[in-house]
Write a protein that holds these residues in place. Structure first.
Motif, mmCIF file in Angstrom:
data_model
loop_
_atom_site.group_PDB
_atom_site.id
_atom_site.type_symbol
_atom_site.label_atom_id
_atom_site.label_comp_id
_atom_site.label_asym_id
_atom_site.label_seq_id
_atom_site.Cartn_x
_atom_site.Cartn_y
_atom_site.Cartn_z
ATOM 1 N N TYR A 236 46.582 -71.007 12.269
ATOM 2 C CA TYR A 236 47.579 -72.140 12.212
ATOM 3 C C TYR A 236 47.072 -73.306 11.908
ATOM 4 C CZ TYR A 236 46.952 -73.782 17.137
ATOM 5 O OH TYR A 236 46.509 -74.276 18.376
ATOM 6 N N ARG A 239 46.536 -73.515 8.138
ATOM 7 C CA ARG A 239 47.590 -73.198 7.447
ATOM 8 C C ARG A 239 47.980 -74.338 6.538
ATOM 9 N NH1 ARG A 239 51.896 -68.769 8.414
ATOM 10 N NH2 ARG A 239 51.214 -68.402 5.999
ATOM 11 N N LEU A 244 53.690 -72.848 6.634
ATOM 12 C CA LEU A 244 54.232 -72.815 7.919
ATOM 13 C C LEU A 244 55.630 -72.918 8.174
ATOM 14 C CD1 LEU A 244 51.742 -75.509 9.810
ATOM 15 C CD2 LEU A 244 51.747 -72.915 9.883
ATOM 16 N N LEU A 280 51.938 -77.277 15.511
ATOM 17 C CA LEU A 280 52.672 -76.707 14.157
ATOM 18 C C LEU A 280 53.772 -77.572 13.735
ATOM 19 C CD1 LEU A 280 53.163 -73.182 15.238
ATOM 20 C CD2 LEU A 280 51.777 -73.787 13.269
#
Length: 341
Positions: A236, A239, A244, A280
């Motif tokens: 993550y 990414r 995402l 994120l």
């Protein structure tokens, strides 16, 4: 065991047309008694190669497995095979997501037919493990060249000696060389990060671990993520924001990941702090990126040029990111400018 990913997603069209689909050893070969698959002759760096990689493993020739490392979908060992040291990766069954673990194994073969100095070479692969050589937790085995036990993450965070600009620039050029070659064959790696960059005894970087990779259709710049392709994950922190958000896959996703990796080499710090969900959300909604303002390395002329390049590599708009083909001369220019100082 039939592949959950069509062979057309694993191999170029001039390769898969002549193949039969089997249930043992590999989806690429119907017979398992020592057969080989011959990669069509390709022009690589001006020379023609007809390298072979095997669709089976001769298990009786395998000796002395020693653990090297483990990841989300498998474990890696060093071993002796036909008189040479190799890396043996056992892809394990994931009890929570069996489909993803199977797809991860087949994704490992996306670059099996490719040969390049900056990509870990596949020697053999099989799903047929004889009794006494494996266990029920393994769904497939891949034999690869043994690069060594050192990866870029260990160099960045575990080595006491300085990581000077000439070295991280050289590493960066190696990685981009590998990406340019992969992308020319429509292979998106989708998990570029320091832990997946092996460093040889000759100090050469090689891209490893294709378990998250995807082969894009020729002529297609963006591939939608099928709900059946549950192996596409990646790390993550590296990414691209479009991934995402669950949007389509493009080769530019690897450029974003490379930008994060380059920043790590320059600063020797983790890209983000804080909880995963916060990171994120911030990457997608607030354009969060690793900080370049609090690090003295970006105060030099070289650092300033790298900062401008990083802002392009990790742009939220993938159309603003350079391709690997465009990125390579930019990295080489940085290397030349550093040498002239």
């Amino acid at each position: 065991m039939p592949s959950p990913i069509p062979v057309t997603r694993l191999l170029p069209k001039d390769f898969y047309l002549s193949l039969d689909i089997g249930i043992c050893s590999s989806p690429l070969s119907k017979h398992s008694h020592g057969s080989t698959l011959q990669v069509p002759a390709q022009r690589l760096h001006g020379a023609t190669t007809t390298r072979l990689w095997s669709s089976v493993i001769h298990w009786k020739e395998l000796r002395s497995e020693q653990p090297v490392g483990a990841g989300g979908f498998g474990s890696v060992y060093s071993a002796e095979y036909l008189g040479q040291t190799v890396a043996l990766k056992k892809v394990k069954k994931c009890t929570k997501n069996k489909l993803a673990s199977r797809q991860s194994f087949w994704a490992e073969l996306n670059a099996a037919h490719l040969r390049h100095r900056n990509i870990v070479r596949v020697i053999a692969a099989t799903t047929c493990v004889p009794e006494g050589f494996g266990d029920d937790s393994s769904i497939g085995t891949v034999l690869m060249e043994f690069v060594g036990r050192k990866n870029l993450e260990q160099i960045i965070y575990g080595c006491p000696e300085p990581l000077e600009p000439d070295r991280w620039l050289r590493y960066s050029v190696d990685i981009v060389h590998g990406l340019r070659f992969l992308h020319s064959h429509r292979v998106a790696h989708l998990d570029i990060k320091p832990a997946n960059i092996l460093v040889s005894d000759e100090d050469v970087c090689k891209i490893a671990d294709f378990g998250c990779s995807l082969k894009l259709e020729r002529g297609c710049e963006v591939s939608s993520i099928s709900p059946h392709l549950s192996h596409i994950g990646g790390t993550y922190t590296h990414r691209a924001p479009e991934l995402l958000r669950g949007e389509g896959v493009s080769l530019k996703a690897d450029i974003f990941s490379f930008g994060i990796t380059l920043w790590q080499m320059m600063t020797r710090e983790p890209p983000y702090t804080g909880e995963r969900q916060h990171v994120l959300y911030a990457v997608v909604a607030q354009d969060l990126r690793p900080s370049v303002h609090s690090h003295p390395v970006f105060g030099s002329e070289l650092g300033g040029r790298c900062e401008a390049l990083l802002s392009r590599c990790w742009s939220a708009d993938d159309s603003q990111r350079p391709t690997a083909q465009e990125l390579l001369p930019l990295m080489e220019q940085l290397t030349l400018s550093d040498m002239s100082q």
